[in-house]
Write an enzyme that holds these catalytic residues in place. Structure first.
Site, PDB file in Angstrom:
ATOM      1  CB  SER A 151      -0.862  -0.025   1.257  1.00 35.17           C
ATOM      2  OG  SER A 151      -1.331   1.274   1.546  1.00 35.17           O
ATOM      3  CE1 TYR A 164      -4.432  -1.635   4.994  1.00 32.10           C
ATOM      4  CE2 TYR A 164      -3.282   0.305   4.193  1.00 32.10           C
ATOM      5  CZ  TYR A 164      -4.068  -0.796   3.954  1.00 32.10           C
ATOM      6  OH  TYR A 164      -4.489  -1.066   2.673  1.00 32.10           O
ATOM      7  CE  LYS A 168      -2.050  -3.581   2.894  1.00 29.14           C
ATOM      8  NZ  LYS A 168      -2.426  -4.879   2.312  1.00 29.14           N
TER       9      LYS A 168
END
Ligand code: NAI
Length: 309
Positions: A151, A164, A168
């Site tokens: 991401s 997150y 990632k």
């Protein structure tokens, strides 16, 4: 030249909706037999449903072959079973798209350790478990294509997504080592940073952007990266019809003579050490050490063993 997935068995995790569903549909259209995995939970990972089954029905209606799998990627034994079932039914597993994901966005100040742990578990451990479950089969077959879903948050950071982002970028690190270990077995491993209007982004994107970033536009990049002629070790960004590559790069090392190897010496050289020029992307961790020693050689004229370069 058309790109076919005939005779290939593919697993797509989190394929009950969003991007994963698009990958599964297109893989099946192009001849792959697809395991549609999805726990069918909500965006934050709670609950479960039969989302995967619905995608299998769509594939079958269109004349393709697929099976649903409702396991959580966080359960290693279930990932092993998913692979064993696919092998039993279709004789192998050639492609794995690690796509399953959840969001628990909060600023780091407000983020509870459980939110951090859970998000890292689904994205990073989930992808590691699914990859590990396929690994031996791919080695034995001398064929494997694995895609990690990274991401922009992992690559570049994003406010409110510490959990997150950590997961990632961890996936890129995982891909970089797996592509080295898999090279001699024809296992290619790449990372994709998509941008798409899905339930994950529906309240984050303005309405116009949501439509513009139709997930179908990510499919060409994802499928190329798991195709027969895929590269390995690539980091690709895709969204709305725009496609790019990204790299983890270093500049040329600055060699400090022994007397200058102090905190002050480092500070005095910081402008040069942090200069964004003469960048290159090492293909392995060992290349970084090599590049550091090259700087020594350039300054002192001697190599690592003291021999003249
Ligand atoms: P999505 O929420 O539609 O898809 C994620 C899917 O993963 C869901 O269907 C969910 O049920 C499934 N899932 C969640 N936990 C699972 C588990 N433990 N086991 C199995 N399945 C599970 O969202 P979207 O956008 O399609 O996301 C797909 C991937 O792309 C995710 O990894 C996401 O982080 C990544 N991504 C998406 C971006 C975007 O702009 N939509 C941006 C960057 C990355």
């Amino acid at each position: 030249m058309s790109i076919s997935f005939k005779d290939k068995v593919a697993i797509v995790t989190g394929a009950g909706g969003g991007l994963g569903r698009e990958y599964a549909l297109e893989l099946a259209r192009r001849g792959a037999r697809v395991v549609v995995n999805d726990l069918g939970g909500s965006r934050d990972g709670t609950g479960h449903s039969d989302m995967a089954l619905q995608v299998v029905e769509e594939i079958e209606k269109a004349g393709g072959e697929a099976v649903s799998n409702g396991a959580s990627v966080t359960e290693y034994d279930q990932m092993e079973k998913m692979v064993a079932d696919a092998k039993q039914k279709w004789g192998g597993v050639h492609i794995l798209i690690n796509n399953a994901g959840v969001l628990r966005d909060k600023t780091f100040a407000k983020m509870e350790p459980e939110d951090f742990e859970f998000v890292v578990k689904v994205h990073l451990l989930g992808s590691a478990y699914a990859s590990k479950a396929c690994w031996e089969t791919m080695r034995e077959q001398s064929y494997g294509r694995i895609l990690m879903t990274a991401s922009s948050t992992g690559l570049f950071g994003n406010f409110g997504q510490a959990n997150y982002g950590a997961a990632k970028l961890g996936l890129v690190g995982l891909a970089k080592t797996l592509q080295l270990e898999g090279a001699k077995y024809n296992i290619k491993v790449n990372s994709l940073a998509p941008v798409a209007g899905t339930r994950m982004t529906e309240d984050l994107f303005p309405e116009e952007a949501f439509k513009l970033f139709d997930p179908v536009n990510v499919v060409p990049a994802a499928l190329y990266l798991v195709s027969e002629d895929a590269p390995s070790n690539a980091i690709v960004g895709a969204g709305a019809g725009g496609y790019h590559s990204a790299w983890v790069e270093m500049n040329e090392a600055v060699w400090l003579p022994e007397g200058e190897r102090t905190v002050e010496g480092f500070a005095a050289n910081w402008a040069k050490i942090s200069e964004e020029s003469n960048l290159h992307a090492p293909q392995s961790g060992a290349e970084q050490s090599g590049a550091i020693l090259q700087a020594m050689q350039k300054v002192t004229g001697t190599g690592p063993s003291g021999t003249r370069g």
